[in-house]
Structures are given as C-alpha cells and as structure tokens.
Design a protein around this motif. Structure first.
Motif, PDB file in Angstrom:
ATOM      1  N   VAL A 176     -13.434  45.744 -35.538  1.00  0.00           N
ATOM      2  CA  VAL A 176     -12.949  44.827 -34.497  1.00  0.00           C
ATOM      3  C   VAL A 176     -12.167  43.674 -35.121  1.00  0.00           C
ATOM      4  O   VAL A 176     -12.614  43.033 -36.072  1.00  0.00           O
ATOM      5  CB  VAL A 176     -14.130  44.280 -33.670  1.00  0.00           C
ATOM      6  CG1 VAL A 176     -13.616  43.394 -32.545  1.00  0.00           C
ATOM      7  CG2 VAL A 176     -14.959  45.430 -33.114  1.00  0.00           C
ATOM      8  N   ASP A 177     -11.010  43.427 -34.560  1.00  0.00           N
ATOM      9  CA  ASP A 177     -10.141  42.348 -35.022  1.00  0.00           C
ATOM     10  C   ASP A 177     -10.164  41.221 -33.999  1.00  0.00           C
ATOM     11  O   ASP A 177     -10.789  41.344 -32.944  1.00  0.00           O
ATOM     12  CB  ASP A 177      -8.719  42.880 -35.187  1.00  0.00           C
ATOM     13  CG  ASP A 177      -7.923  42.095 -36.221  1.00  0.00           C
ATOM     14  OD1 ASP A 177      -8.321  40.969 -36.536  1.00  0.00           O
ATOM     15  OD2 ASP A 177      -6.902  42.607 -36.700  1.00  0.00           O
ATOM     16  N   ILE A 178      -9.463  40.136 -34.309  1.00  0.00           N
ATOM     17  CA  ILE A 178      -9.348  39.063 -33.329  1.00  0.00           C
ATOM     18  C   ILE A 178      -8.367  39.500 -32.232  1.00  0.00           C
ATOM     19  O   ILE A 178      -7.540  40.391 -32.426  1.00  0.00           O
ATOM     20  CB  ILE A 178      -8.894  37.740 -33.970  1.00  0.00           C
ATOM     21  CG1 ILE A 178      -7.533  37.886 -34.656  1.00  0.00           C
ATOM     22  CG2 ILE A 178      -9.930  37.253 -34.953  1.00  0.00           C
ATOM     23  CD1 ILE A 178      -7.007  36.589 -35.251  1.00  0.00           C
ATOM     24  N   HIS A 179      -8.475  38.874 -31.097  1.00  0.00           N
ATOM     25  CA  HIS A 179      -7.649  39.180 -29.923  1.00  0.00           C
ATOM     26  C   HIS A 179      -6.169  39.039 -30.288  1.00  0.00           C
ATOM     27  O   HIS A 179      -5.779  38.210 -31.102  1.00  0.00           O
ATOM     28  CB  HIS A 179      -8.021  38.205 -28.808  1.00  0.00           C
ATOM     29  CG  HIS A 179      -7.484  38.559 -27.467  1.00  0.00           C
ATOM     30  ND1 HIS A 179      -6.178  38.331 -27.111  1.00  0.00           N
ATOM     31  CD2 HIS A 179      -8.079  39.119 -26.382  1.00  0.00           C
ATOM     32  CE1 HIS A 179      -5.986  38.721 -25.861  1.00  0.00           C
ATOM     33  NE2 HIS A 179      -7.127  39.208 -25.402  1.00  0.00           N
ATOM     34  N   MET A 180      -5.321  39.872 -29.674  1.00  0.00           N
ATOM     35  CA  MET A 180      -3.889  39.832 -29.964  1.00  0.00           C
ATOM     36  C   MET A 180      -3.282  38.463 -29.677  1.00  0.00           C
ATOM     37  O   MET A 180      -2.425  37.981 -30.416  1.00  0.00           O
ATOM     38  CB  MET A 180      -3.170  40.912 -29.153  1.00  0.00           C
ATOM     39  CG  MET A 180      -3.425  42.323 -29.665  1.00  0.00           C
ATOM     40  SD  MET A 180      -2.680  42.632 -31.275  1.00  0.00           S
ATOM     41  CE  MET A 180      -0.964  42.833 -30.831  1.00  0.00           C
ATOM     42  N   GLU A 181      -3.722  37.834 -28.590  1.00  0.00           N
ATOM     43  CA  GLU A 181      -3.204  36.497 -28.272  1.00  0.00           C
ATOM     44  C   GLU A 181      -3.651  35.491 -29.324  1.00  0.00           C
ATOM     45  O   GLU A 181      -2.886  34.597 -29.709  1.00  0.00           O
ATOM     46  CB  GLU A 181      -3.669  36.069 -26.881  1.00  0.00           C
ATOM     47  CG  GLU A 181      -3.059  36.879 -25.744  1.00  0.00           C
ATOM     48  CD  GLU A 181      -3.533  36.411 -24.384  1.00  0.00           C
ATOM     49  OE1 GLU A 181      -4.345  35.457 -24.341  1.00  0.00           O
ATOM     50  OE2 GLU A 181      -3.099  36.982 -23.366  1.00  0.00           O
ATOM     51  N   GLU A 182      -4.899  35.627 -29.795  1.00  0.00           N
ATOM     52  CA  GLU A 182      -5.377  34.750 -30.858  1.00  0.00           C
ATOM     53  C   GLU A 182      -4.596  34.982 -32.146  1.00  0.00           C
ATOM     54  O   GLU A 182      -4.298  34.040 -32.888  1.00  0.00           O
ATOM     55  CB  GLU A 182      -6.874  34.985 -31.100  1.00  0.00           C
ATOM     56  CG  GLU A 182      -7.781  34.521 -29.970  1.00  0.00           C
ATOM     57  CD  GLU A 182      -9.231  34.871 -30.224  1.00  0.00           C
ATOM     58  OE1 GLU A 182      -9.485  35.858 -30.960  1.00  0.00           O
ATOM     59  OE2 GLU A 182     -10.109  34.163 -29.710  1.00  0.00           O
TER      60      GLU A 182
END
Length: 591
Positions: free
Chosen positions: A327-333
């Motif tokens: 899991v990565d950080i949110h695309m907007e983040e």
C-alpha cells in the motif's frame, strides 16, 4: 606607648577606635539565643542592608501553603484520596482565616480524585465538584488539566448515565468559559462512558466536537466508536470507522481485534452490502487510494467468515489465498508531496536550474527507478585506493535493466562529478552511453542533487535506489506525516556481492488494514517481536469471494515484484500449525 595604644584598642596609625564587628557566638550559645521555631526549620540573622540568597523551596512545598502541598504530594504518591480531602477540608474550614490554595494544589486534588479507587473512597466525583467549585470561588485559574480531570472523574464507571453528559458539557464549554483548548485526553473518558452506556448518537457528537477542535482520535477512541456503532447496528458508521482506523494505525491491538470480530459476526453485518457493483470502478478507486482500499462501501451480501491466519513471505493470505497489497500513499497525497518538495527546492536552489529540471522531467517520464548516483558510487570507498566507483554505479544500472526488461533507470549526478569522470577515457564511453539512452541527468554547479533525485522519484511515483536514510535537515523540512510511509514503499537499498549489485526491494506487501476489490478485509494484529512471519491477521470475507490473483498486485499502478527467493519461501511456509479458527454466521458472545 605603642603597646598601650594597642592594648586599649586604638588604631596606632590614626588614633581612632576600630570598627566594632560583633563576633558570632559559638554554636551552643547561638542555639540558646535563637531557639528553633516549630513553624520553620531554621532561624537566621540577616544584618541590615545585607543581600539575602533566596532559598530553594523544598520539594512538595509549591504554593502559598507548603505544609498542605507536602501532604497532597504524599497522598498522591500513596493514592490516598481520603487523606488528601481531609487535608483540604481542614485547610479551608476556618471561616475567619481561610487558607488560600494555589491552582497547582487544586489540580493535585483533582488528579488524585480522578485516579481514586472508588472502593476505598466512595463518591470521588462529588468531592471533585466541591474542589472545583471552591477553586472558582477563590479565583484560581483552571487549566486544561483541571477540566480534564474533573470530566474524567465525572464520567468514571459507576456514575449515573447523566454524569457522562455533565462531563461532555465541561469539555465542550472549556473554550468559551475558560479560554482553554481541549486535548485528546479530555475526550477519551467521555467516549468510553458513552460506549459503556451504548449511546451511539452521543458518542458521534463527541467525535464531531473533537473534529471541530482539530483533535484526532487514536486507536482506543476509534475502537470505542467502532464498538458503539456496531452495537447500534449502524453499518455505515462501522464502515466509516473501519477506514478511520486504517488511516490511524497499521496493526491493531487484541482488544480492537475483538471489536472488529464482534461486528463481522453480527446479523447486521451479514445484511450490510450490495450484491452488484462496477468492478472497474472499484479497481480504479483502489489504485487512486494507494492500493489498500476502495472506500466505496460494503461489497457482497451474506454472513462473513473470520479467520486468524498468517501471511506467506510473498504476501499471500493463508486463509483466503488472496495476495496482500503493498500500500502506497494516496495519489492526491503523492501530488501534494511532490509539490511541497518542489516548492522547497525552488526556495533553496537556483530557481531557473530547478525549473528547467521540472520541464525536462515532464517530457521524460518513462522511468521505473531513479538512482542516487553519488550515494552508490561512494559506497564503502573509504579506503586508500577508494574513490568514486563508476563500476559500482554501472552494476546497479545493469541490475535494474535486468529487472525491468532492458528499461533504463535515471541516474542523477552532479556535473562536477561528470566532468572529473570524463577526464578518464575508460569512463567516457559508459557516460556517453547513458546520455544517449536518456539514463543520466547532471545537476548544475551550486545545486544539491538530493532535491533532484527525491523530487523525480516522488513526481514519477517510482522506485528510488539509495542507501541514504534521508534524515538530515533537508528531509526534516518536509515535515510530512506520510514521508516515512512513502520511503518504506519506494526506497530500494543495495549492497554488492562479488561485484554484483544486490537490490533490497521494498516489502512485497504492507502490514496494514486492507480492503480488497471483492469486499474482503485483512486486519493485521500487533506483533511484539516485529517478525512478519508470525504476525496474526484477521482474514474477513464472505464465502467464495477471494481468488488467488494471476498477476502481481499493483500500488498506484506500479507492479510490486516478489523476489523469487522470497516467493519460494512463501510457498514452503505451509503454516500447518495455524489451525485457523473460522467463525461463520450469527453473532456469538465476545471473547
């Protein structure tokens, strides 16, 4: 004549009597002249106009009443609320000469009452109200700790249900009445009280007030909200708090795991969900959210199955055979993160230079990995014949090309390094090859190449090959809560074995709460040893929902490879000892 003058105390030079300085009496005589007073430890003589040295107060003597302070401190140490209240009542009982207490002394009393054992001191809440009332009448200023302790003792177990409302009123009006800002500890006892009472609506009101005060709940608070909404059968709220829990913690405690299990065992959970959904929309949402969830509501219908299992080294769940995601950080983040790095770089670098690099990167986006050239070339070169090892750097480049089907990475190097390397004809051909294939960007004079490789890795959402721990002041400037998570998912460390580069890829899966594209959930539990091989997961799904994927999972659209050695270890790990406990159907009593 001289001896006579001296004998009579005359100054032999001026004929005047000397200044008379009284001698200190010997200790026994001084003790007789100055007997000890029972109200003070020691009496001293201070000559007129002398400068006095202020004595440091004895520990426990804070405030205008040192004797009372010492008593309160001693009672706090022993947990003796009854003795503390007796001392307080004695101190304020004389109407003609009442003792004035300090705010600290009031707070000592309230803290002691908030932690009092009701079996040895009944009705601490009533005593706390009396202390607080006296505090306000005396004009002593309350602090956040004052209101928090009063709310804590008021909302304590054993008090009437209305006491929780009173405690919430105290905290909710703290700002308006006293100009004080509540903290998380101010709200937690109130949430616990409404949880015990099973009052979901009032618990939601507390959470709303927390949000307005910019106070974020932590795991115990979210477990309380999750439990009270589960008891109320509020499926939408349970879904909301599952995701807030996912955003707050990586792994859950045993208590929280039991709360989660309690919901999925219930009849309400079996009825919550939709039978049909847009699979493409769900997949797109998962990619947008970094690979760990879709946040589009409960999927599927029917009873849930809950198992306690382990995950293989390749990230495959032993229970349902689904592959856990990295899991990565949110695309907007991710975009905000890239923008913040660029803004800092433009402040500290020559603006034209970094802006030129940003424009170049917009036209050259097709990279799977960014390489911190200097970090690799200088790795373990602190010996007599050591230097800038282009051989090591080339070994990493070739290893990356082998992993990504011949695709070139982007090497970031300072132009001074390149100018020095080009003086050697044996290096020139390799550097020219990199340039011809778009695998090299040289940073200009006066620049810090850290900004360039960090920004490009974030902006392109790809891997970053470096052993740099990214702990110096440059990275502290980022101040981002998700920077450690980004680093864990994107940084590739390296070493060398007989001249061959060995890349230490990010973990193939993330130990955090995950929601899959078929509506199943995986919830990791705390593991004190930190050994992922023995970590227990809650595998939660409806019957027949999970299938083993045919391809590697993706994170923000980037495939997460599983090294062959790790994959084989995962297959060999049979985990026969994990006799998974399956719980299907109606709700049972909680463990």
């Amino acid at each position: 004549m001289m001896s006579k003058l001296v004998h009579h105390g005359l100054n032999p030079l001026m004929g005047l009597p000397p200044l008379m300085t009284p001698k200190k009496p010997p200790p026994p005589l001084r003790a007789l002249l100055l007997p000890r007073s029972p109200s003070r430890r020691r009496a001293t003589l201070t000559p007129p106009m002398a400068t006095t040295t202020r004595r440091r107060p004895r520990r426990g003597s804070k405030g205008p009443n040192p004797d009372l302070s010492r008593t309160l401190t001693d009672c706090t140490r022993r947990g003796d609320a009854a003795a503390a209240m007796a001392a307080f009542d004695h101190a304020v009982s004389d109407p003609d000469a009442p003792i004035r207490l300090s705010a600290h002394q009031y707070n000592q009393l309230l803290h002691l009452l908030a932690t009092a054992d009701q079996s040895s001191f009944p009705s601490p809440a009533a005593a706390a109200r009396r202390v607080f009332s006296h505090m306000l009448q005396a004009g002593a200023p309350p602090s956040e700790a004052t209101i928090t302790n009063l709310a804590r003792v008021t909302a304590a177990p054993g008090n009437p249900a209305s006491a929780a409302d009173e405690a919430f009123e105290l905290v909710a009006t703290m700002k308006d009445k006293h100009g004080l800002t509540p903290r998380l500890r101010s709200y937690s006892p109130i949430l616990a009280a409404f949880r015990r009472a099973g009052d979901a609506s009032k618990a939601y009101a507390v959470e709303a007030h927390m949000a307005a005060a910019a106070v974020s709940p932590e795991e115990p608070d979210l477990a309380a909200l999750l439990d009270v909404s589960s008891t109320a059968g509020d499926a939408d709220k349970v879904y909301e708090y599952m995701h807030k829990l996912r955003q707050t913690v990586d792994c859950v405690s045993q208590e929280t795991a039991q709360v989660v299990q309690g919901w999925f065992r219930s009849d309400k959970a079996a009825m919550a969900g939709k039978a049909d959904w847009d699979a493409a929309q769900i997949k797109d949402a998962i990619v947008l959210n970094g690979g760990g969830c879709h946040r589009l509501g409960w999927l599927g219908t029917g009873p849930w199955t809950v198992q306690r299992v382990r995950a293989g080294a390749d990230g495959q769940c032993v229970g349902c055979k689904c592959r856990l995601a990295s899991v990565d950080i949110h695309m907007e983040e991710t975009q905000r993160f890239a923008d913040s790095v660029a803004a800092l770089a433009l402040e500290r670098e020559t603006k034209a230079n970094f802006s030129q690099f940003q424009e170049w990167l917009e036209e050259n986006k097709d990279y799977e990995a960014i390489v911190d050239g200097a970090n690799i070339a200088l790795y373990q070169q602190n010996f007599a014949e050591g230097g800038f090892s282009l051989t090591q750097l080339d070994a990493v480049v070739m290893e990356l090309r082998g992993r990504y089907r011949g695709k070139w990475p982007l090497v970031i190097l300072h132009n001074k390094r390149i100018a020095k390397l080009m003086e050697n004809s044996s290096n020139r051909h390799l550097i020219e090859t990199w340039r011809e294939n778009g695998a090299l960007y040289t940073t200009p004079s006066g620049s810090n190449d850290d900004w360039y490789w960090l920004y490009s890795a974030i902006k392109l959402n790809c891997l970053l090959v470096t052993n740099d721990e990214m702990r110096d002041h440059i990275f502290e400037l980022l101040g981002s809560s998700f920077f450690p998570k980004w680093k864990q998912r994107h940084r590739v460390k390296y070493t060398f074995n007989k001249g061959k580069a060995v890349l230490l890829m990010p973990p193939p899966y993330s130990s955090e709460i995950q929601e899959s594209e078929v509506g199943s959930w995986h919830v990791p539990m705390e593991e004190k040893s930190g050994d992922e091989r023995v970590r227990i997961w809650l595998c939660i799904g409806r019957t027949g929902t999970c299938k083993q994927p045919d391809e590697a999972p993706t994170t923000n659209g980037v495939a997460q490879e599983v090294p062959p050695i790790e994959a084989s270890n995962g297959v060999q790990q049979s985990l026969q000892e994990d006799k998974a406990e399956s719980i299907t159907g109606k709700r049972k009593g909680r463990d």
